[in-house]
Design a protein around this motif. Structure first.
Motif, PDB file in Angstrom:
ATOM      1  N   TYR A  22       0.771  -1.184  -0.010  1.00 48.43           N
ATOM      2  CA  TYR A  22       0.024  -0.024   0.103  1.00 48.43           C
ATOM      3  C   TYR A  22       0.743   1.264   0.097  1.00 48.43           C
ATOM      4  O   TYR A  22       0.096   2.465   1.200  1.00 48.43           O
ATOM      5  N   ILE A  25      -0.897   4.889  -1.661  1.00 46.96           N
ATOM      6  CA  ILE A  25      -1.023   5.415  -0.784  1.00 46.96           C
ATOM      7  C   ILE A  25      -0.709   6.160   0.205  1.00 46.96           C
ATOM      8  O   ILE A  25      -1.104   7.239   0.714  1.00 46.96           O
ATOM      9  N   GLU A 110      -6.236  -3.518   5.349  1.00 47.69           N
ATOM     10  CA  GLU A 110      -6.340  -3.080   4.243  1.00 47.69           C
ATOM     11  C   GLU A 110      -8.033  -2.648   3.791  1.00 47.69           C
ATOM     12  O   GLU A 110      -7.869  -1.008   3.527  1.00 47.69           O
ATOM     13  N   ILE A 111      -8.617  -2.726   5.580  1.00 47.70           N
ATOM     14  CA  ILE A 111     -10.746  -1.792   5.134  1.00 47.70           C
ATOM     15  C   ILE A 111     -10.344  -0.460   5.328  1.00 47.70           C
ATOM     16  O   ILE A 111     -10.432   0.583   4.446  1.00 47.70           O
ATOM     17  N   VAL A 113      -6.721   0.813   4.674  1.00 50.33           N
ATOM     18  CA  VAL A 113      -6.008   1.717   3.939  1.00 50.33           C
ATOM     19  C   VAL A 113      -7.073   2.473   2.136  1.00 50.33           C
ATOM     20  O   VAL A 113      -6.751   3.223   2.075  1.00 50.33           O
ATOM     21  N   ARG A 114      -7.687   1.286   2.789  1.00 46.07           N
ATOM     22  CA  ARG A 114      -8.738   1.605   0.860  1.00 46.07           C
ATOM     23  C   ARG A 114      -9.821   2.159   1.299  1.00 46.07           C
ATOM     24  O   ARG A 114      -9.753   3.820   0.435  1.00 46.07           O
ATOM     25  N   ALA A 115      -9.889   2.407   2.608  1.00 41.23           N
ATOM     26  CA  ALA A 115     -11.336   4.010   3.023  1.00 41.23           C
ATOM     27  C   ALA A 115     -10.774   5.347   2.507  1.00 41.23           C
ATOM     28  O   ALA A 115     -11.162   5.674   2.310  1.00 41.23           O
ATOM     29  N   ASP A 117      -8.654   6.148   1.404  1.00 40.71           N
ATOM     30  CA  ASP A 117      -7.647   6.671  -0.760  1.00 40.71           C
ATOM     31  C   ASP A 117      -8.998   6.455  -1.324  1.00 40.71           C
ATOM     32  O   ASP A 117      -9.320   7.987  -1.980  1.00 40.71           O
ATOM     33  N   ARG A 118      -9.900   6.148  -0.508  1.00 39.62           N
ATOM     34  CA  ARG A 118     -11.446   6.355  -1.476  1.00 39.62           C
ATOM     35  C   ARG A 118     -11.560   7.566  -1.089  1.00 39.62           C
ATOM     36  O   ARG A 118     -12.807   8.438  -1.283  1.00 39.62           O
ATOM     37  N   ASP A 120     -13.235   7.929   2.175  1.00 36.81           N
ATOM     38  CA  ASP A 120     -14.480   7.982   3.612  1.00 36.81           C
ATOM     39  C   ASP A 120     -13.812   8.156   5.083  1.00 36.81           C
ATOM     40  O   ASP A 120     -14.841   8.480   6.115  1.00 36.81           O
TER      41      ASP A 120
END
Length: 139
Positions: A22, A25, A110-111, A113-115, A117-118, A120
């Protein structure tokens, strides 16, 4: 966002691999971490990570203080659950008190870090106006 990173000895390699995956990000955010974890990640990824003291010398407590002063927006804390310490419990308690999202394993990491990036977690910019990223958005 201000992201703090801590990994217990048995989880340092996993945290390093996570940060490699990641890196794109994480590179968009301000990072700090305990000394050895920060060293491993920075050497593997080239990311700049502000180094606190080693965990055994008070680095986790330094991060806990930043959480208490609302200077951390996200905590990545991969921990060894077989030997929880008082500091581990205090870090998690502070995250609960101050509504700091925290990941204690690779799945929640993971949840989050992806949030991140979005977008959230942009609500943290309101909660933490001292964040370097929040200040740059207001200019």
């Amino acid at each position: 966002m201000e992201i703090a990173i801590i990994a217990d000895d048995s989880k340092k390699e996993l945290m390093t691999e996570f940060c490699i995956a990641y890196c794109g990000i994480l590179s968009k955010h301000s990072l700090c971490g305990t000394a050895v974890t920060a060293k491993y990640i920075s050497e593997a990824t080239g990311l700049y990570i502000e180094r606190m003291m080693a965990g055994s010398q008070g680095g986790a407590e330094q991060i806990a203080q930043r959480i208490a002063y609302n200077e951390v927006d996200l905590l990545l804390f991969f921990r060894d659950t077989s030997d929880p310490t008082r500091t581990d419990i205090e870090l998690l308690r502070l995250c609960d008190m101050y509504n700091i999202p925290v990941a204690t394993n690779i799945a929640t990491g993971e949840i989050l870090v992806r949030a991140l990036d979005r977008g959230d977690l942009d609500w943290r910019d309101i909660v933490n106006p001292r964040s370097k990223n929040s200040r740059s958005k207001r200019r």
